[in-house]
Design a protein around this motif. Structure first.
Motif, PDB file in Angstrom:
ATOM      1  N   PHE A  80       0.454  -4.157  15.941  1.00  0.00           N
ATOM      2  CA  PHE A  80       1.848  -4.600  15.493  1.00  0.00           C
ATOM      3  C   PHE A  80       1.871  -5.683  14.220  1.00  0.00           C
ATOM      4  N   VAL A  81       0.717  -6.316  14.086  1.00  0.00           N
ATOM      5  CA  VAL A  81       0.861  -7.441  13.107  1.00  0.00           C
ATOM      6  C   VAL A  81      -0.446  -7.589  12.163  1.00  0.00           C
ATOM      7  N   VAL A  82      -1.564  -7.182  12.555  1.00  0.00           N
ATOM      8  CA  VAL A  82      -2.518  -7.307  11.662  1.00  0.00           C
ATOM      9  C   VAL A  82      -3.773  -6.249  11.944  1.00  0.00           C
ATOM     10  N   GLY A  83      -4.240  -5.449  11.124  1.00  0.00           N
ATOM     11  CA  GLY A  83      -5.094  -4.460  11.465  1.00  0.00           C
ATOM     12  C   GLY A  83      -6.329  -4.632  10.688  1.00  0.00           C
ATOM     13  N   SER A  84      -7.495  -3.721  11.098  1.00  0.00           N
ATOM     14  CA  SER A  84      -8.574  -4.004  10.122  1.00  0.00           C
ATOM     15  C   SER A  84      -8.854  -2.419   9.617  1.00  0.00           C
ATOM     16  N   PHE A  85      -9.152  -2.383   8.543  1.00  0.00           N
ATOM     17  CA  PHE A  85      -9.547  -1.004   7.537  1.00  0.00           C
ATOM     18  C   PHE A  85     -10.748  -1.045   7.224  1.00  0.00           C
ATOM     19  N   TYR A  86     -11.519   0.149   7.123  1.00  0.00           N
ATOM     20  CA  TYR A  86     -12.854   0.223   6.656  1.00  0.00           C
ATOM     21  C   TYR A  86     -12.921   1.061   5.393  1.00  0.00           C
ATOM     22  N   ILE A  87     -13.429   0.746   4.197  1.00  0.00           N
ATOM     23  CA  ILE A  87     -13.251   1.432   2.997  1.00  0.00           C
ATOM     24  C   ILE A  87     -14.589   2.610   3.059  1.00  0.00           C
ATOM     25  N   PRO A  88     -14.008   3.941   2.967  1.00  0.00           N
ATOM     26  CA  PRO A  88     -14.979   4.925   3.039  1.00  0.00           C
ATOM     27  C   PRO A  88     -15.445   5.436   1.816  1.00  0.00           C
ATOM     28  N   SER A  89     -14.566   5.089   0.615  1.00  0.00           N
ATOM     29  CA  SER A  89     -15.033   5.951  -0.679  1.00  0.00           C
ATOM     30  C   SER A  89     -15.121   4.790  -1.981  1.00  0.00           C
ATOM     31  N   ILE A  90     -15.506   5.487  -3.122  1.00  0.00           N
ATOM     32  CA  ILE A  90     -15.535   4.543  -4.129  1.00  0.00           C
ATOM     33  C   ILE A  90     -14.414   4.385  -4.890  1.00  0.00           C
ATOM     34  N   SER A  91     -13.388   5.129  -4.630  1.00  0.00           N
ATOM     35  CA  SER A  91     -12.134   5.120  -5.377  1.00  0.00           C
ATOM     36  C   SER A  91     -11.608   3.686  -5.673  1.00  0.00           C
ATOM     37  N   MET A  92     -11.608   2.762  -4.813  1.00  0.00           N
ATOM     38  CA  MET A  92     -11.130   1.342  -5.306  1.00  0.00           C
ATOM     39  C   MET A  92     -12.050   0.279  -5.684  1.00  0.00           C
ATOM     40  N   GLU A  93     -13.433   0.984  -6.019  1.00  0.00           N
ATOM     41  CA  GLU A  93     -14.276   0.068  -6.605  1.00  0.00           C
ATOM     42  C   GLU A  93     -13.766  -0.754  -8.157  1.00  0.00           C
ATOM     43  N   ASN A  94     -14.121  -1.921  -8.532  1.00  0.00           N
ATOM     44  CA  ASN A  94     -15.134  -2.828  -7.962  1.00  0.00           C
ATOM     45  C   ASN A  94     -14.345  -3.629  -6.828  1.00  0.00           C
ATOM     46  N   ASP A 131     -16.804  -2.122   2.941  1.00  0.00           N
ATOM     47  CA  ASP A 131     -16.015  -3.292   2.961  1.00  0.00           C
ATOM     48  C   ASP A 131     -15.051  -2.986   4.000  1.00  0.00           C
ATOM     49  N   ARG A 132     -14.695  -4.216   4.801  1.00  0.00           N
ATOM     50  CA  ARG A 132     -13.709  -4.348   5.538  1.00  0.00           C
ATOM     51  C   ARG A 132     -12.458  -5.165   5.207  1.00  0.00           C
ATOM     52  N   VAL A 133     -11.256  -4.764   5.403  1.00  0.00           N
ATOM     53  CA  VAL A 133     -10.143  -5.653   5.078  1.00  0.00           C
ATOM     54  C   VAL A 133      -9.107  -5.851   6.345  1.00  0.00           C
ATOM     55  N   PHE A 134      -8.396  -7.021   6.157  1.00  0.00           N
ATOM     56  CA  PHE A 134      -7.455  -7.183   7.101  1.00  0.00           C
ATOM     57  C   PHE A 134      -6.030  -6.739   6.291  1.00  0.00           C
ATOM     58  N   VAL A 135      -5.260  -6.042   7.199  1.00  0.00           N
ATOM     59  CA  VAL A 135      -4.153  -5.532   6.784  1.00  0.00           C
ATOM     60  C   VAL A 135      -2.820  -6.289   7.478  1.00  0.00           C
ATOM     61  N   ASN A 136      -1.912  -6.724   6.608  1.00  0.00           N
ATOM     62  CA  ASN A 136      -0.874  -7.294   7.001  1.00  0.00           C
ATOM     63  C   ASN A 136       0.063  -6.276   7.514  1.00  0.00           C
ATOM     64  N   LYS A 137       0.663  -6.001   8.968  1.00  0.00           N
ATOM     65  CA  LYS A 137       1.542  -4.675   9.092  1.00  0.00           C
ATOM     66  C   LYS A 137       2.879  -5.155   8.964  1.00  0.00           C
ATOM     67  N   LEU A 138       3.161  -6.524   8.847  1.00  0.00           N
ATOM     68  CA  LEU A 138       4.761  -7.239   8.790  1.00  0.00           C
ATOM     69  C   LEU A 138       4.787  -7.546   7.434  1.00  0.00           C
ATOM     70  N   ALA A 139       4.225  -7.080   6.523  1.00  0.00           N
ATOM     71  CA  ALA A 139       4.437  -7.824   5.127  1.00  0.00           C
ATOM     72  C   ALA A 139       5.779  -7.493   4.445  1.00  0.00           C
ATOM     73  N   GLY A 140       6.363  -6.298   4.873  1.00  0.00           N
ATOM     74  CA  GLY A 140       7.703  -5.954   4.298  1.00  0.00           C
ATOM     75  C   GLY A 140       7.264  -4.876   3.339  1.00  0.00           C
ATOM     76  N   ALA A 141       8.234  -4.186   2.628  1.00  0.00           N
ATOM     77  CA  ALA A 141       8.101  -3.425   1.487  1.00  0.00           C
ATOM     78  C   ALA A 141       7.136  -3.760   0.577  1.00  0.00           C
ATOM     79  N   PRO A 142       6.115  -2.837   0.068  1.00  0.00           N
ATOM     80  CA  PRO A 142       5.043  -3.230  -0.747  1.00  0.00           C
ATOM     81  C   PRO A 142       5.615  -3.472  -2.169  1.00  0.00           C
ATOM     82  N   GLY A 143       4.977  -4.402  -2.978  1.00  0.00           N
ATOM     83  CA  GLY A 143       5.572  -4.491  -4.559  1.00  0.00           C
ATOM     84  C   GLY A 143       4.370  -4.196  -5.264  1.00  0.00           C
TER      85      GLY A 143
END
Length: 198
Positions: free
Chosen positions: A39-53, A59-71
């Motif tokens: 419900f709060v923080v998730g971990s996400f693994y980057i599988p492709s080159i679409s967000m380089e660099n 790469d692995r990132v923490f994701v805030n699931k309670l951040a609200g509407a994205p900006g």
């Protein structure tokens, strides 16, 4: 002798109590960790080159699931175009925005304001090889990868039902930090260029 047996009995009770407390704390800790991940923080693994660099493969990132509407400018993980797979892209436009590519200097504009994307675009890449002129519906997002020539993003799905837009409800959370590899750990901030968009 009786005193010694009594002391031994008390020692055994203390050991049993200590073991129970340890197990209880361990179970409680695991339970809290699972709740946080759900419900709060998730971990996400980057599988492709679409967000380089900005983000590299593995790469692995923490994701805030309670951040609200994205900006605008946020990096989000969402249930994507490919059969609901978890996907990660950058928010370029939110509900009500007019997103156009490109102006006379080959820049994307949002509500008439040109974006300076140099800080996050893949080196040598450009805003987009595809022309588009869209108005983002309310509650929807226009999402693009930072490595534009290698990203199957909103532009690739414009002819599909939904017009390439992603619902805010499909967003799992906002990426807040790259934590792996450790030598590239960083906290993500919204690029300043989006502050100029009205």
């Amino acid at each position: 002798m009786a005193v010694t047996k009594k002391a031994e009995g008390v020692g055994k009770e203390k050991k049993k109590g200590g073991f129970r407390e340890t197990v209880l704390l361990l179970v409680l800790g695991v339970g809290i960790a699972l709740l946080l991940q759900a419900f709060v923080v998730g971990s996400f693994y980057i599988p492709s080159i679409s967000m380089e660099n900005t983000l590299l493969v593995n790469d692995r990132v923490f994701v805030n699931k309670l951040a609200g509407a994205p900006g605008r400018g946020d990096i989000v993980v969402f249930k994507g175009w490919r059969g609901g797979e978890d996907t990660i892209k950058r928010v370029i436009g939110v509900g009500g925005d007019k997103v156009v590519c490109c102006d006379s200097k080959n820049r994307i504009t949002v509500n008439g304001t040109a974006l300076d994307e140099e800080s996050y675009l893949f080196p040598g890449d450009f805003a987009s090889g595809d022309k588009f002129n869209v108005t983002v519906p309310k509650g929807q997002l226009w999402l693009m990868g930072d490595h534009r020539t290698a990203s199957a993003d909103a532009r690739s799905h414009m002819q599909e039902p939904g017009g390439g837009f992603i619902s805010e409800d499909a967003v799992i959370g906002t990426a807040v930090m790259r934590y792996w590899p450790l030598n590239r750990a960083t906290i993500f901030t919204r690029p300043e260029t989006f502050d100029k968009v009205k």
